[in-house]
Motif scaffolding. Structure first.
Motif, mmCIF file in Angstrom:
data_model
loop_
_atom_site.group_PDB
_atom_site.id
_atom_site.type_symbol
_atom_site.label_atom_id
_atom_site.label_comp_id
_atom_site.label_asym_id
_atom_site.label_seq_id
_atom_site.Cartn_x
_atom_site.Cartn_y
_atom_site.Cartn_z
ATOM 1 N N TRP A 47 0.831 -1.197 0.000
ATOM 2 C CA TRP A 47 0.000 0.000 0.000
ATOM 3 C C TRP A 47 0.866 1.249 0.000
ATOM 4 O O TRP A 47 1.830 1.351 0.749
ATOM 5 C CB TRP A 47 -0.907 0.010 1.226
ATOM 6 N N LEU A 48 0.495 2.207 -0.826
ATOM 7 C CA LEU A 48 1.211 3.473 -0.942
ATOM 8 C C LEU A 48 0.500 4.539 -0.121
ATOM 9 O O LEU A 48 -0.707 4.763 -0.282
ATOM 10 C CB LEU A 48 1.285 3.905 -2.407
ATOM 11 N N PHE A 49 1.251 5.190 0.774
ATOM 12 C CA PHE A 49 0.690 6.280 1.565
ATOM 13 C C PHE A 49 0.446 7.494 0.670
ATOM 14 O O PHE A 49 1.309 7.884 -0.117
ATOM 15 C CB PHE A 49 1.655 6.660 2.689
ATOM 16 N N ILE A 50 -0.743 8.086 0.781
ATOM 17 C CA ILE A 50 -1.103 9.255 -0.019
ATOM 18 C C ILE A 50 -1.041 10.482 0.871
ATOM 19 O O ILE A 50 -1.877 10.642 1.764
ATOM 20 C CB ILE A 50 -2.511 9.104 -0.608
ATOM 21 N N PRO A 51 -0.057 11.363 0.683
ATOM 22 C CA PRO A 51 0.054 12.560 1.530
ATOM 23 C C PRO A 51 -1.180 13.442 1.406
ATOM 24 O O PRO A 51 -1.805 13.493 0.350
ATOM 25 C CB PRO A 51 1.300 13.276 0.987
ATOM 26 N N PRO A 52 -1.567 14.146 2.470
ATOM 27 C CA PRO A 52 -2.710 15.065 2.386
ATOM 28 C C PRO A 52 -2.421 16.209 1.432
ATOM 29 O O PRO A 52 -1.265 16.522 1.146
ATOM 30 C CB PRO A 52 -2.865 15.562 3.835
ATOM 31 N N GLU A 53 -3.466 16.837 0.954
ATOM 32 C CA GLU A 53 -3.320 17.903 -0.040
ATOM 33 C C GLU A 53 -2.487 19.071 0.482
ATOM 34 O O GLU A 53 -1.799 19.733 -0.287
ATOM 35 C CB GLU A 53 -4.705 18.401 -0.474
ATOM 36 N N TRP A 54 -2.546 19.309 1.801
ATOM 37 C CA TRP A 54 -1.827 20.451 2.354
ATOM 38 C C TRP A 54 -0.347 20.175 2.559
ATOM 39 O O TRP A 54 0.431 21.072 2.848
ATOM 40 C CB TRP A 54 -2.450 20.876 3.693
ATOM 41 N N SER A 55 0.076 18.927 2.403
ATOM 42 C CA SER A 55 1.472 18.571 2.665
ATOM 43 C C SER A 55 2.390 19.148 1.589
ATOM 44 O O SER A 55 2.140 19.010 0.391
ATOM 45 C CB SER A 55 1.633 17.055 2.720
ATOM 46 N N ASN A 56 3.481 19.754 2.035
ATOM 47 C CA ASN A 56 4.486 20.298 1.108
ATOM 48 C C ASN A 56 5.692 19.379 0.960
ATOM 49 O O ASN A 56 6.587 19.651 0.171
ATOM 50 C CB ASN A 56 4.956 21.675 1.595
ATOM 51 N N ASP A 57 5.710 18.301 1.743
ATOM 52 C CA ASP A 57 6.855 17.392 1.705
ATOM 53 C C ASP A 57 6.604 16.306 0.665
ATOM 54 O O ASP A 57 5.856 15.362 0.899
ATOM 55 C CB ASP A 57 7.073 16.766 3.085
ATOM 56 N N THR A 58 7.201 16.460 -0.483
ATOM 57 C CA THR A 58 7.083 15.459 -1.548
ATOM 58 C C THR A 58 8.403 14.738 -1.777
ATOM 59 O O THR A 58 8.625 14.166 -2.835
ATOM 60 C CB THR A 58 6.633 16.132 -2.854
ATOM 61 N N SER A 59 9.261 14.765 -0.762
ATOM 62 C CA SER A 59 10.606 14.197 -0.914
ATOM 63 C C SER A 59 10.653 12.706 -0.623
ATOM 64 O O SER A 59 11.704 12.090 -0.738
ATOM 65 C CB SER A 59 11.585 14.923 0.013
ATOM 66 N N PHE A 60 9.525 12.108 -0.217
ATOM 67 C CA PHE A 60 9.566 10.696 0.164
ATOM 68 C C PHE A 60 8.307 9.969 -0.299
ATOM 69 O O PHE A 60 7.274 10.566 -0.587
ATOM 70 C CB PHE A 60 9.700 10.562 1.678
ATOM 71 N N PHE A 61 8.437 8.640 -0.357
ATOM 72 C CA PHE A 61 7.305 7.743 -0.527
ATOM 73 C C PHE A 61 7.287 6.817 0.679
ATOM 74 O O PHE A 61 8.348 6.423 1.177
ATOM 75 C CB PHE A 61 7.420 6.911 -1.805
ATOM 76 N N ALA A 62 6.107 6.471 1.148
ATOM 77 C CA ALA A 62 5.976 5.518 2.252
ATOM 78 C C ALA A 62 5.082 4.370 1.807
ATOM 79 O O ALA A 62 4.037 4.587 1.181
ATOM 80 C CB ALA A 62 5.396 6.203 3.485
ATOM 81 N N PHE A 63 5.513 3.151 2.115
ATOM 82 C CA PHE A 63 4.770 1.954 1.730
ATOM 83 C C PHE A 63 4.506 1.121 2.975
ATOM 84 O O PHE A 63 5.389 0.923 3.806
ATOM 85 C CB PHE A 63 5.562 1.121 0.718
ATOM 86 N N ASP A 64 3.292 0.625 3.088
ATOM 87 C CA ASP A 64 2.947 -0.304 4.155
ATOM 88 C C ASP A 64 2.739 -1.679 3.551
ATOM 89 O O ASP A 64 1.982 -1.839 2.580
ATOM 90 C CB ASP A 64 1.676 0.141 4.881
ATOM 91 N N PHE A 65 3.423 -2.678 4.128
ATOM 92 C CA PHE A 65 3.261 -4.064 3.703
ATOM 93 C C PHE A 65 2.510 -4.812 4.809
ATOM 94 O O PHE A 65 2.903 -4.748 5.968
ATOM 95 C CB PHE A 65 4.609 -4.750 3.473
ATOM 96 N N PHE A 66 1.446 -5.511 4.434
ATOM 97 C CA PHE A 66 0.683 -6.306 5.391
ATOM 98 C C PHE A 66 0.792 -7.778 5.027
ATOM 99 O O PHE A 66 0.608 -8.158 3.873
ATOM 100 C CB PHE A 66 -0.792 -5.891 5.394
#
Length: 270
Positions: A47-66
């Motif tokens: 699963w790919l974390f979707i940053p909120p619209e107000w977030s200015n930090d686009t320097s990373f991607f976060a993934f959750d594995f279940f």
């Protein structure tokens, strides 16, 4: 009281009643959404974390594995081209009308999800021996009813979920088919994290080390297709010095929806 003042007073009373009704309906709606149970098996996958619209930090991607009752989180820093992971954590839902005293109290179906850090030295599964990896959260598979900013379920299966940690803003995650190529490349350059992710996902990764590597339909049966240096692949099978691999072509950083499979020589990857 003048007619004008009487009219204003009556209007204010009506507005207040209307506001109370709307608040009541909102409370009912939220209560209903929070009572929709999810199942641990629904969360299986990447699963790919979707940053909120107000977030200015686009320097990373976060993934959750279940994977059943375990969760691993992987962070990819685009500017540094690096990865690091957190976990895996032990997860489960709180049972209804019962306080969690031990890990075996956690159940597979529910709304309130808990995270605990593994402790191999614990004499038993009492939660007093386990650190709570994060506060309990409201976990909803396929998000909250009424949300429209996400794509509809694919093949009758929801493809996103929502976390809400103790009343904070909702955190959204969208299911993805596989890890993007730059993330796999970063993993292949970090053996420690690569081994950890491979063990959790039960997937083996590799990266082409030769300038050009031709794909074979079968060992010793060449094709016209080829891969280039640093192309990341999934290893499906190994046989007599050959690897059956799977490659996900991308265009402008996006998967084009096609998969390439074939055989390459074991010596062509690192």
């Amino acid at each position: 009281m003048t007619i004008e003042l009487y009219t204003q007073t009556k209007h204010m009373k009506f507005s207040n009643k209307l506001m109370m009704v709307l608040l009541f309906l909102a409370k009912i709606s939220l209560g209903q959404s929070s009572q929709v149970s999810s199942n641990l098996k629904d969360f299986e996958g990447i699963w790919l974390f979707i940053p909120p619209e107000w977030s200015n930090d686009t320097s990373f991607f976060a993934f959750d594995f279940f994977n059943k009752s375990n969760k691993l989180t992987l962070y990819y820093r685009k500017n540094k081209i690096t990865v690091h992971s957190l976990g895996p954590d032990i997860i489960g839902f709180a049972p209804q009308n019962k306080e969690i005293q031990k890990l075996s109290d956690l159940v597979e179906v529910g709304t309130r999800m808990y995270f605990f850090t593994p402790n191999p030295k614990a004499p038993n599964d009492s939660i007093k021996y386990f650190e709570e990896a994060s506060p309990s959260c409201l976990a909803m598979y396929n998000g909250i009813a009424g949300e429209e900013e996400f794509s509809p379920p694919e093949k009758d299966k929801p493809n996103y979920f929502t976390f809400n940690f103790n009343g904070r803003e909702n955190e959204y995650h969208q299911q993805i088919h596989h890890l993007p190529n730059p993330v796999v490349q970063a993993l292949c350059r970090n053996s420690t994290e690569k081994i950890k992710v491979e063990a959790f996902l039960k997937i083996r990764y590799a990266m082409i080390k030769t300038i050009k590597t031709f794909l074979y339909k079968e060992p010793s049966v060449p094709s016209k297709m080829y891969l280039l240096q640093n192309d990341p692949v999934e290893v499906v099978e190994e046989k007599n010095g050959w690897l059956k691999i799977r490659y996900y072509p991308e265009k402008n950083g996006e998967w084009i929806g096609k998969t390439i499979e074939g055989w390459i020589k074991r010596s062509d990857v690192e």
